[in-house]
Design a protein around this motif. Structure first.
Motif, PDB file in Angstrom:
ATOM      1  N   MET A 150       0.850  -1.166   0.000  1.00 39.83           N
ATOM      2  CA  MET A 150       0.000   0.000   0.000  1.00 39.83           C
ATOM      3  C   MET A 150       0.898   1.231   0.000  1.00 39.83           C
ATOM      4  SD  MET A 150      -3.029   0.994   2.682  1.00 39.83           S
ATOM      5  CE  MET A 150      -2.096   0.526   4.109  1.00 39.83           C
ATOM      6  N   ILE A 151       0.534   2.181  -0.841  1.00 39.62           N
ATOM      7  CA  ILE A 151       1.273   3.437  -0.909  1.00 39.62           C
ATOM      8  C   ILE A 151       0.310   4.564  -0.575  1.00 39.62           C
ATOM      9  CG2 ILE A 151       2.413   5.068  -2.455  1.00 39.62           C
ATOM     10  CD1 ILE A 151       3.690   2.721  -3.835  1.00 39.62           C
ATOM     11  N   ILE A 152       0.733   5.413   0.337  1.00 39.85           N
ATOM     12  CA  ILE A 152      -0.069   6.564   0.724  1.00 39.85           C
ATOM     13  C   ILE A 152       0.745   7.822   0.486  1.00 39.85           C
ATOM     14  CG2 ILE A 152      -1.272   7.732   2.600  1.00 39.85           C
ATOM     15  CD1 ILE A 152      -1.615   4.991   3.917  1.00 39.85           C
ATOM     16  N   SER A 153       0.174   8.745  -0.268  1.00 36.10           N
ATOM     17  CA  SER A 153       0.813  10.032  -0.501  1.00 36.10           C
ATOM     18  C   SER A 153      -0.071  11.121   0.083  1.00 36.10           C
ATOM     19  CB  SER A 153       1.008  10.282  -1.995  1.00 36.10           C
ATOM     20  OG  SER A 153       1.448  11.615  -2.202  1.00 36.10           O
ATOM     21  N   HIS A 154       0.455  11.804   1.100  1.00 32.86           N
ATOM     22  CA  HIS A 154      -0.297  12.910   1.685  1.00 32.86           C
ATOM     23  C   HIS A 154      -0.204  14.147   0.785  1.00 32.86           C
ATOM     24  CE1 HIS A 154      -1.115  10.651   5.254  1.00 32.86           C
ATOM     25  NE2 HIS A 154       0.172  10.418   5.434  1.00 32.86           N
ATOM     26  N   GLU A 155       0.920  14.285   0.107  1.00 31.67           N
ATOM     27  CA  GLU A 155       1.096  15.435  -0.780  1.00 31.67           C
ATOM     28  C   GLU A 155       0.093  15.406  -1.928  1.00 31.67           C
ATOM     29  OE1 GLU A 155       4.502  17.565  -3.574  1.00 31.67           O
ATOM     30  OE2 GLU A 155       5.028  15.786  -2.405  1.00 31.67           O
ATOM     31  N   TYR A 156      -0.080  14.228  -2.533  1.00 27.41           N
ATOM     32  CA  TYR A 156      -0.984  14.105  -3.680  1.00 27.41           C
ATOM     33  C   TYR A 156      -2.331  13.491  -3.310  1.00 27.41           C
ATOM     34  CZ  TYR A 156       3.065  15.413  -6.347  1.00 27.41           C
ATOM     35  OH  TYR A 156       4.145  16.105  -6.838  1.00 27.41           O
ATOM     36  N   LYS A 157      -2.507  13.182  -2.035  1.00 34.02           N
ATOM     37  CA  LYS A 157      -3.763  12.677  -1.479  1.00 34.02           C
ATOM     38  C   LYS A 157      -4.301  11.458  -2.236  1.00 34.02           C
ATOM     39  CE  LYS A 157      -5.057  17.092   0.445  1.00 34.02           C
ATOM     40  NZ  LYS A 157      -5.513  17.115   1.777  1.00 34.02           N
ATOM     41  N   PHE A 158      -3.467  10.400  -2.232  1.00 35.04           N
ATOM     42  CA  PHE A 158      -3.943   9.147  -2.808  1.00 35.04           C
ATOM     43  C   PHE A 158      -3.473   7.967  -1.969  1.00 35.04           C
ATOM     44  CE2 PHE A 158       0.138   9.394  -5.150  1.00 35.04           C
ATOM     45  CZ  PHE A 158       0.623   8.104  -4.956  1.00 35.04           C
ATOM     46  N   ILE A 159      -4.218   6.884  -2.089  1.00 39.22           N
ATOM     47  CA  ILE A 159      -3.870   5.611  -1.468  1.00 39.22           C
ATOM     48  C   ILE A 159      -3.949   4.549  -2.552  1.00 39.22           C
ATOM     49  CG2 ILE A 159      -4.449   3.893   0.282  1.00 39.22           C
ATOM     50  CD1 ILE A 159      -6.005   6.129   1.759  1.00 39.22           C
ATOM     51  N   MET A 160      -2.842   3.860  -2.769  1.00 43.97           N
ATOM     52  CA  MET A 160      -2.846   2.746  -3.711  1.00 43.97           C
ATOM     53  C   MET A 160      -2.828   1.452  -2.909  1.00 43.97           C
ATOM     54  SD  MET A 160      -0.142   1.439  -6.591  1.00 43.97           S
ATOM     55  CE  MET A 160       0.683   0.239  -5.559  1.00 43.97           C
ATOM     56  N   PHE A 161      -3.880   0.668  -3.057  1.00 44.65           N
ATOM     57  CA  PHE A 161      -3.932  -0.639  -2.420  1.00 44.65           C
ATOM     58  C   PHE A 161      -3.299  -1.657  -3.356  1.00 44.65           C
ATOM     59  CE2 PHE A 161      -7.378   1.666  -0.375  1.00 44.65           C
ATOM     60  CZ  PHE A 161      -7.061   1.442   0.943  1.00 44.65           C
ATOM     61  N   CYS A 162      -2.686  -2.670  -2.788  1.00 47.60           N
ATOM     62  CA  CYS A 162      -1.959  -3.663  -3.575  1.00 47.60           C
ATOM     63  C   CYS A 162      -2.657  -5.021  -3.516  1.00 47.60           C
ATOM     64  CB  CYS A 162      -0.529  -3.809  -3.054  1.00 47.60           C
ATOM     65  SG  CYS A 162       0.422  -2.291  -3.160  1.00 47.60           S
ATOM     66  N   ASN A 163      -3.112  -5.482  -4.648  1.00 44.56           N
ATOM     67  CA  ASN A 163      -3.642  -6.840  -4.762  1.00 44.56           C
ATOM     68  C   ASN A 163      -2.491  -7.777  -5.093  1.00 44.56           C
ATOM     69  OD1 ASN A 163      -6.340  -6.720  -4.233  1.00 44.56           O
ATOM     70  ND2 ASN A 163      -6.964  -6.464  -6.348  1.00 44.56           N
ATOM     71  N   PRO A 164      -2.468  -8.979  -4.533  1.00 42.13           N
ATOM     72  CA  PRO A 164      -1.405  -9.921  -4.882  1.00 42.13           C
ATOM     73  C   PRO A 164      -1.460 -10.324  -6.357  1.00 42.13           C
ATOM     74  CG  PRO A 164      -2.603 -10.649  -2.913  1.00 42.13           C
ATOM     75  CD  PRO A 164      -3.347  -9.494  -3.483  1.00 42.13           C
ATOM     76  N   LYS A 165      -0.291 -10.548  -6.930  1.00 41.83           N
ATOM     77  CA  LYS A 165      -0.138 -11.064  -8.286  1.00 41.83           C
ATOM     78  C   LYS A 165      -0.730 -10.139  -9.347  1.00 41.83           C
ATOM     79  CE  LYS A 165       1.945 -14.045  -8.401  1.00 41.83           C
ATOM     80  NZ  LYS A 165       3.376 -13.849  -8.297  1.00 41.83           N
ATOM     81  N   THR A 166      -0.593  -8.829  -9.146  1.00 41.22           N
ATOM     82  CA  THR A 166      -1.097  -7.877 -10.144  1.00 41.22           C
ATOM     83  C   THR A 166      -0.031  -6.871 -10.569  1.00 41.22           C
ATOM     84  OG1 THR A 166      -1.965  -6.438  -8.411  1.00 41.22           O
ATOM     85  CG2 THR A 166      -3.500  -8.020  -9.375  1.00 41.22           C
ATOM     86  N   GLY A 167       1.226  -7.198 -10.336  1.00 43.23           N
ATOM     87  CA  GLY A 167       2.313  -6.307 -10.732  1.00 43.23           C
ATOM     88  C   GLY A 167       2.550  -5.172  -9.753  1.00 43.23           C
ATOM     89  N   THR A 168       2.143  -5.346  -8.515  1.00 41.78           N
ATOM     90  CA  THR A 168       2.271  -4.255  -7.553  1.00 41.78           C
ATOM     91  C   THR A 168       3.716  -3.919  -7.213  1.00 41.78           C
ATOM     92  OG1 THR A 168       1.906  -5.822  -5.760  1.00 41.78           O
ATOM     93  CG2 THR A 168       0.013  -4.542  -6.484  1.00 41.78           C
ATOM     94  N   THR A 169       4.617  -4.877  -7.319  1.00 43.85           N
ATOM     95  CA  THR A 169       6.026  -4.580  -7.034  1.00 43.85           C
ATOM     96  C   THR A 169       6.549  -3.551  -8.029  1.00 43.85           C
ATOM     97  OG1 THR A 169       6.352  -6.771  -6.106  1.00 43.85           O
ATOM     98  CG2 THR A 169       8.323  -5.575  -6.773  1.00 43.85           C
ATOM     99  N   SER A 170       6.199  -3.701  -9.295  1.00 38.94           N
ATOM    100  CA  SER A 170       6.615  -2.726 -10.316  1.00 38.94           C
ATOM    101  C   SER A 170       5.982  -1.365 -10.055  1.00 38.94           C
ATOM    102  CB  SER A 170       6.221  -3.216 -11.707  1.00 38.94           C
ATOM    103  OG  SER A 170       6.878  -4.422 -12.001  1.00 38.94           O
ATOM    104  N   LEU A 171       4.713  -1.369  -9.682  1.00 37.62           N
ATOM    105  CA  LEU A 171       4.033  -0.109  -9.384  1.00 37.62           C
ATOM    106  C   LEU A 171       4.630   0.565  -8.163  1.00 37.62           C
ATOM    107  CD1 LEU A 171       0.385  -1.288 -10.012  1.00 37.62           C
ATOM    108  CD2 LEU A 171       1.622   0.435 -11.326  1.00 37.62           C
ATOM    109  N   GLU A 172       4.976  -0.215  -7.157  1.00 39.78           N
ATOM    110  CA  GLU A 172       5.599   0.351  -5.958  1.00 39.78           C
ATOM    111  C   GLU A 172       6.934   1.002  -6.287  1.00 39.78           C
ATOM    112  OE1 GLU A 172       4.277  -1.945  -2.010  1.00 39.78           O
ATOM    113  OE2 GLU A 172       5.530  -3.095  -3.375  1.00 39.78           O
ATOM    114  N   LYS A 173       7.700   0.367  -7.141  1.00 41.45           N
ATOM    115  CA  LYS A 173       8.982   0.960  -7.531  1.00 41.45           C
ATOM    116  C   LYS A 173       8.764   2.280  -8.256  1.00 41.45           C
ATOM    117  CE  LYS A 173      11.571  -3.332  -7.707  1.00 41.45           C
ATOM    118  NZ  LYS A 173      12.205  -4.352  -8.543  1.00 41.45           N
ATOM    119  N   ALA A 174       7.750   2.327  -9.123  1.00 45.02           N
ATOM    120  CA  ALA A 174       7.473   3.549  -9.872  1.00 45.02           C
ATOM    121  C   ALA A 174       6.961   4.669  -8.969  1.00 45.02           C
ATOM    122  CB  ALA A 174       6.457   3.265 -10.973  1.00 45.02           C
ATOM    123  N   LEU A 175       6.235   4.294  -7.908  1.00 47.24           N
ATOM    124  CA  LEU A 175       5.626   5.291  -7.028  1.00 47.24           C
ATOM    125  C   LEU A 175       6.344   5.446  -5.679  1.00 47.24           C
ATOM    126  CD1 LEU A 175       1.864   4.384  -7.624  1.00 47.24           C
ATOM    127  CD2 LEU A 175       3.123   6.317  -8.581  1.00 47.24           C
TER     128      LEU A 175
END
Length: 105
Positions: free
Chosen positions: A1-26
């Motif tokens: 899960m990624i939480i950005s207070h600056e941009y006011k978003f929460i990204m929830f991570c589902n297993p086996k959906t490429g979240t590791t790549s998304l986490e690296k990008a974000l």
């Protein structure tokens, strides 16, 4: 899960959906890493269910922030999960006990 207070978003991570790549990008936007600890038998690291996260986060954060999650086609997900599980070592309880006992002596 990624939480950005600056941009006011929460990204929830589902297993086996490429979240590791998304986490690296974000990763530069992640400002709240404390909730990424898993609880054995409930969920793995970073995969906290939104309903549980709602209880941990301040109410205004959960209500006001943009929340999103990525999902995968169910068939593709099953195949990916199967391949992942096939890589894991299957160990009998007897073998596990023997390994544990041998480490402690």
């Amino acid at each position: 899960m990624i939480i950005s207070h600056e941009y006011k978003f929460i990204m929830f991570c589902n297993p086996k959906t490429g979240t590791t790549s998304l986490e690296k990008a974000l990763q530069n936007y992640n400002e709240y890493n404390i909730l990424n600890n898993g609880y054995y038998g409930l969920w793995a690291n970073k995969h906290m269910p939104p309903a549980i996260a709602k209880g941990f986060l301040p109410l205004n954060v959960y209500q006001d922030y943009f929340k999103f999650v990525f999902v995968r086609h169910p068939f593709d997900w099953v195949i990916s999960q199967y391949k992942y599980q096939a890589k894991l070592e299957v160990v009998s309880v007897t073998t596990l006990v023997k390994k544990t006992v041998s480490r402690s002596t």
